[in-house]
Design an enzyme around this catalytic site. Structure first.
Site, mmCIF file in Angstrom:
data_model
loop_
_atom_site.group_PDB
_atom_site.id
_atom_site.type_symbol
_atom_site.label_atom_id
_atom_site.label_comp_id
_atom_site.label_asym_id
_atom_site.label_seq_id
_atom_site.Cartn_x
_atom_site.Cartn_y
_atom_site.Cartn_z
ATOM 1 N N HIS A 27 50.428 -0.375 31.215
ATOM 2 C CA HIS A 27 49.060 -0.617 31.674
ATOM 3 C C HIS A 27 48.245 -1.286 30.589
ATOM 4 O O HIS A 27 47.024 -1.236 30.590
ATOM 5 C CB HIS A 27 48.366 0.694 32.029
ATOM 6 C CG HIS A 27 49.143 1.547 32.956
ATOM 7 N ND1 HIS A 27 50.004 2.521 32.521
ATOM 8 C CD2 HIS A 27 49.208 1.561 34.298
ATOM 9 C CE1 HIS A 27 50.553 3.101 33.562
ATOM 10 N NE2 HIS A 27 50.098 2.543 34.647
ATOM 11 N N HIS B 60 52.684 -3.035 39.122
ATOM 12 C CA HIS B 60 54.004 -2.938 38.491
ATOM 13 C C HIS B 60 55.098 -3.500 39.400
ATOM 14 O O HIS B 60 56.279 -3.187 39.208
ATOM 15 C CB HIS B 60 54.329 -1.478 38.174
ATOM 16 C CG HIS B 60 53.269 -0.769 37.411
ATOM 17 N ND1 HIS B 60 52.836 -1.216 36.189
ATOM 18 C CD2 HIS B 60 52.540 0.342 37.700
ATOM 19 C CE1 HIS B 60 51.881 -0.384 35.750
ATOM 20 N NE2 HIS B 60 51.679 0.549 36.648
#
Lengths: 332, 214
Positions: free
Chosen positions: A218, A56
């Site tokens: 995700h 991320h």
């Protein structure tokens, strides 16, 4: 799979080595995988830490530095870090005023941070935790793991980091973090999947003419799959559910955060931001601050998210305060 | 034979060895179960964690039940990661705490420690039976063990009853809607898939039966 890596097992470790080369002002514990600001612990200051799966970036490691996070714990790609990492981070930043854990609402992250908080408290460190759950795409009910923590996490880390830097105590910084979470809402979408290095193939398949609305960070499924449409229409599909969930009075102020999931370029992000500005103008919402760029990504996924934070004067002040991190830097 | 059974720390260590073996045998299956409703890493993570736990036991050689539980727990927590690490870690930590600073456990003490371990998983995960989790195998298993002992059965009887109940509980997760963890984001789309956590928990109970009451 085409990626600029040396081996799938070494992705996180080698990225940390490169980060240390690029940012010698940070202290990196390679054994436990903890990124700590160079002057930690700052005596008398509340420590603010976060952590989560890797993939991320720049969140969370890129937000370590003066005025934001004191430490970050990266896990494997899309996998929660472990309590021993979090405990090490907590100890490394404890300047005697306690430590705030900012946790994104994913089952693994929450469980691991809970254990870390218990271990730190057993060591005599005062720990408070705030779980961020701002993703309106997930139905919040007792029948799910609850809403995911997404874009509001970045805003909470900036605002709470500034409050801690200003010398506020643990209870005050914690309350502020809870307020940012309560006033923040996000919604994301994807045009393509991403490929987790260890998996070697895309997490899901999307046709050339399809997009997924309500995606997580995700590659988790979203609300629904729809035909690809214009930026103007996508802006509406992201903003409407946010405003339905947390309505604004005309004249209320917002911080608007338009985020790339990693693969969407800035040129498209500005097109999306422009559409969001028009929509908010129709609702009479004043955009007091904004952030546009890739800050909470999902590897190379093409897509974007919109986060709205209903601002008060205190939050605005801390947003404007100096920050000096690899990814966010102003006033320093 | 019931009164002759005493579970020693060596038996507990053998349990973890056996668990690690069966996890390695079933790792691909666990990962496949985790693909449609999770993030396709349960087998990989459990295999890595159990191997680390076995290595830790060989290195430390725990002297009592508490030491055994703590050694396993800390390894599983750090080496499994994700959600399963802290859940299985909590299981063994509570097992050791309930078992106490002793070298042997009697039948009742063994089942009581298993009950404490299962309760710790429930508390950590804030889950209930029917949520499509590990607990759907673990809770029926420990309830069956308790009922068996209460009815005058041996530890061997109790373990056999527990293994059967765990297996039934694992199969029962297939039609359930997931209410916890990543699978819960799927809502009704989680129906029709056996829960990977309940599957590894069945293996945990089965390997206990094979080693603690053999």
């Amino acid at each position: 799979m085409k990626k600029l890596i040396n081996g799938t097992d070494d992705v996180v470790a080698e990225a940390l080595q490169g980060m240390e080369q690029a940012h010698p002002e940070l202290k990196i514990n390679h054994e436990l995988k903890v990124i700590v600001r160079g002057d930690a612990p700052v005596q008398g200051k509340v420590g603010v830490i976060s952590g989560g799966g890797s993939g991320h970036e720049p969140m969370h490691g890129g937000f370590v530095g003066r005025g934001m996070l004191d430490a970050a714990c990266p896990g494997e790609v899309f996998t929660s870090p472990t309590p021993d990492q979090m405990l090490e981070a907590t100890k490394a930043v404890d300047g005697g005023a306690g430590v705030l854990h900012i946790v994104k609402n994913y089952t693994g992250d929450v469980l691991n941070f809970e254990m870390a908080a218990e271990l730190a408290q057993a060591d005599g460190i005062d720990v408070a935790s705030v779980v961020i759950d701002d993703d309106v795409a997930v139905q919040d009910s007792s029948f799910t793991a609850g809403r995911r923590g997404v874009g509001a996490t970045v805003l909470a880390e900036k605002i709470c980091g500034a409050a801690a830097e200003a010398g506020k105590d643990l209870a005050t910084v914690t309350e502020l973090c809870e307020r940012v979470n309560a006033q923040g809402r996000s919604m994301g979408m994807a045009l393509t999947s991403c490929t987790v290095p260890a998996a070697g193939k895309p997490t899901f398949e999307l046709g050339d003419d399809e997009m997924e609305i309500g995606i997580g960070i995700h590659g988790e499924p979203g609300r629904e799959r729809r035909p690809v449409t214009t930026a103007a229409e996508v802006a509406k599909q992201l903003v409407d559910p946010i405003l339905a969930d947390l309505p604004y009075e005309r004249g209320e102020k917002a911080l608007v955060f338009v985020n790339s999931m990693g693969g969407t370029p800035l040129i498209e992000l500005y097109i999306l931001y422009n559409e969001v500005v028009k929509l908010l103008a129709e609702h009479g919402i004043e955009i007091a601050r904004n952030l546009v760029g890739p800050y909470i990504t999902s590897l190379e996924m093409q897509g974007a998210s919109v986060t709205l934070l209903k601002l008060d004067d205190e939050m605005t002040g801390y947003w404007d305060a100096a920050v000096e991190t690899p990814a966010l830097r102003w006033g320093a | 034979m019931a009164d002759a059974t005493a579970v020693t720390v060596e038996d507990l260590v053998a349990w973890v060895h056996r668990f690690s073996e069966v996890i390695a045998e079933h790792a691909d299956e666990l990962t496949q179960l985790d693909s449609p409703i999770g993030d396709a890493d349960h087998g990989t993570n459990m295999r890595r964690g159990c191997r680390a736990a076995v290595e830790a036991l060989e290195a430390t050689g725990p002297e009592d039940v508490t030491g055994f539980g703590r050694a396993i727990a800390m390894k599983l927590i750090s080496a499994v990661g994700g959600t399963s690490g802290p859940l299985y870690g909590s299981f063994f930590l509570a097992f050791g705490t309930a078992g106490g600073a002793t070298h042997t456990l009697d039948d009742a003490g063994t089942v009581a420690a298993l009950r404490a371990a299962v309760d710790a998983v429930a508390a950590r995960g804030k889950a209930e039976p029917g949520d499509k989790t590990m607990l759907d195998a673990l809770i029926p298993a420990v309830e069956a063990m308790e009922a068996s002992l209460e009815a005058g059965g041996s530890l061997r009887d109790a373990m056999a009853a527990g293994t059967t109940a765990a297996e039934e509980g694992m199969h029962a997760t297939t039609p359930m809607i997931a209410r916890k963890g990543r699978a819960s984001y799927l809502g009704e789309r989680s129906i029709g898939h056996q829960d990977p956590g309940a599957t590894s928990s069945w293996l945990l109970v089965r390997s206990a039966a094979e080693t603690l009451a053999a």
